[in-house]
Design an enzyme around this catalytic site. Sequence first.
Site, PDB file in Angstrom:
ATOM      1  N   GLU A  73       0.851  -1.192   0.000  1.00  0.00           N
ATOM      2  CA  GLU A  73       0.000   0.000   0.000  1.00  0.00           C
ATOM      3  C   GLU A  73       0.888   1.244   0.000  1.00  0.00           C
ATOM      4  O   GLU A  73       1.766   1.384   0.841  1.00  0.00           O
ATOM      5  CB  GLU A  73      -0.923  -0.006   1.226  1.00  0.00           C
ATOM      6  CG  GLU A  73      -1.665   1.283   1.491  1.00  0.00           C
ATOM      7  CD  GLU A  73      -2.480   1.803   0.283  1.00  0.00           C
ATOM      8  OE1 GLU A  73      -3.233   1.016  -0.303  1.00  0.00           O
ATOM      9  OE2 GLU A  73      -2.334   2.993  -0.053  1.00  0.00           O
TER      10      GLU A  73
ATOM     11  N   ASP B 160      -5.239  -4.367  -7.338  1.00  0.00           N
ATOM     12  CA  ASP B 160      -6.363  -3.413  -7.325  1.00  0.00           C
ATOM     13  C   ASP B 160      -5.835  -2.101  -6.747  1.00  0.00           C
ATOM     14  O   ASP B 160      -6.103  -1.763  -5.599  1.00  0.00           O
ATOM     15  CB  ASP B 160      -7.526  -3.963  -6.491  1.00  0.00           C
ATOM     16  CG  ASP B 160      -8.699  -2.995  -6.451  1.00  0.00           C
ATOM     17  OD1 ASP B 160      -8.701  -2.011  -7.208  1.00  0.00           O
ATOM     18  OD2 ASP B 160      -9.634  -3.233  -5.640  1.00  0.00           O
TER      19      ASP B 160
ATOM     20  N   ASP C  63       5.394   1.859  -3.038  1.00  0.00           N
ATOM     21  CA  ASP C  63       4.804   1.923  -4.376  1.00  0.00           C
ATOM     22  C   ASP C  63       5.000   0.548  -5.013  1.00  0.00           C
ATOM     23  O   ASP C  63       6.144   0.090  -5.160  1.00  0.00           O
ATOM     24  CB  ASP C  63       5.527   3.013  -5.176  1.00  0.00           C
ATOM     25  CG  ASP C  63       4.966   3.173  -6.580  1.00  0.00           C
ATOM     26  OD1 ASP C  63       4.325   2.230  -7.094  1.00  0.00           O
ATOM     27  OD2 ASP C  63       5.185   4.247  -7.160  1.00  0.00           O
TER      28      ASP C  63
HETATM   29  C1  SAM Z   1      -9.211   0.891  -5.166  1.00  0.00           C
HETATM   30  S1  SAM Z   1      -8.264   0.864  -3.709  1.00  0.00           S
HETATM   31  C2  SAM Z   1      -8.127  -0.855  -3.308  1.00  0.00           C
HETATM   32  C3  SAM Z   1      -9.399  -1.459  -2.886  1.00  0.00           C
HETATM   33  C4  SAM Z   1      -9.214  -2.764  -2.158  1.00  0.00           C
HETATM   34  N1  SAM Z   1      -9.199  -3.883  -3.090  1.00  0.00           N
HETATM   35  C5  SAM Z   1     -10.294  -2.938  -1.128  1.00  0.00           C
HETATM   36  O1  SAM Z   1     -10.805  -4.048  -0.980  1.00  0.00           O
HETATM   37  O2  SAM Z   1     -10.644  -1.966  -0.470  1.00  0.00           O
HETATM   38  C6  SAM Z   1      -6.641   1.181  -4.340  1.00  0.00           C
HETATM   39  C7  SAM Z   1      -5.557   1.194  -3.281  1.00  0.00           C
HETATM   40  O3  SAM Z   1      -4.292   1.122  -3.910  1.00  0.00           O
HETATM   41  C8  SAM Z   1      -3.421   2.075  -3.365  1.00  0.00           C
HETATM   42  N2  SAM Z   1      -2.418   2.392  -4.403  1.00  0.00           N
HETATM   43  C9  SAM Z   1      -2.561   3.170  -5.501  1.00  0.00           C
HETATM   44  N3  SAM Z   1      -1.440   3.176  -6.234  1.00  0.00           N
HETATM   45  C10 SAM Z   1      -0.563   2.367  -5.584  1.00  0.00           C
HETATM   46  C11 SAM Z   1       0.759   1.963  -5.857  1.00  0.00           C
HETATM   47  N4  SAM Z   1       1.421   2.389  -6.934  1.00  0.00           N
HETATM   48  N5  SAM Z   1       1.367   1.126  -4.985  1.00  0.00           N
HETATM   49  C12 SAM Z   1       0.717   0.676  -3.891  1.00  0.00           C
HETATM   50  N6  SAM Z   1      -0.557   1.035  -3.565  1.00  0.00           N
HETATM   51  C13 SAM Z   1      -1.186   1.861  -4.423  1.00  0.00           C
HETATM   52  C14 SAM Z   1      -4.323   3.218  -2.984  1.00  0.00           C
HETATM   53  O4  SAM Z   1      -3.732   4.067  -2.012  1.00  0.00           O
HETATM   54  C15 SAM Z   1      -5.547   2.460  -2.454  1.00  0.00           C
HETATM   55  O5  SAM Z   1      -5.415   2.141  -1.111  1.00  0.00           O
END
Ligand code: SAM
Length: 222
Positions: A89, A139, A121
């Site tokens: 995350e 996701d 990241d």
């Molecule tokens: C749509 S949400 C995930 C939903 C999750 N499947 C759930 O059940 O709630 C996307 C998540 O990915 C994280 N995120 C976005 N880009 C990212 C990256 N490059 N690396 C890691 N986490 C990332 C965001 O901060 C967010 O917490």
Amino acid sequence: MDSGAVTVARTGTVRGELVLRESGGHYEVISNGVFLMDTRAGESERLLVRAALDAVPPGSRLLIGGLGVGFSLAEAAASPRPAEIVVIEIEPALVGWHRGPLGRFSAGALDDPRVRVVTADIVTWLAGTDERFDAICLDVDNGPDWTVFDTNAQLYGGDGLALLRARLTPGGVLAVWSASASPAYAARLADAVGPVETLAVEVARGEPDVVYLARQKARDRV
Ligand SMILES: C[S@@+](CC[C@H](N)C(=O)[O-])C[C@H]1O[C@@H](n2cnc3c(N)ncnc32)[C@H](O)[C@@H]1O
């Protein structure tokens, strides 16, 4: 976004502002003005993990990209099947919110001894690790065609797919969530990883959510 929602937390990051809003006991996460996730549904986020776990043997290692509100992680931790669950995350503040308002949605999964949450990241983390997983559930965006950060687009092209495939154990599966169908991505996924199953989940608003499940091609098995 819910216009009646109130902001309960707000933090600045190098990527912009991350906001947690509440309305009627539910929460939504907004990243730099882009709606990321809310706590109202979660069926497709749970399916993402369930479909992947159903395709691998008990005792498997699972990687989840993106904690969000924790539906996917809670689904994984509710299953006896994974021996290890690694969550990547990018937002430390969001991980912290699971010790507060979002805790009931991740259902205590962060305290499960099988769970390791890494604040990183996923694009750079994948490139810097040699860990392998039986299942990877991705996701982090609204889908391959609607990324939250420009840099996340790398995950869905040829180089990103090669990186993800390299982190799979032989015969492993890659599951990818999308808020809408992306036939071009499904074709790239099939080409780079292996046969793709497309699972659609009807949602109250608009287009069905989609989970793409790809199993690594036999030629990659060692
Ligand atoms: C749509 S949400 C995930 C939903 C999750 N499947 C759930 O059940 O709630 C996307 C998540 O990915 C994280 N995120 C976005 N880009 C990212 C990256 N490059 N690396 C890691 N986490 C990332 C965001 O901060 C967010 O917490």
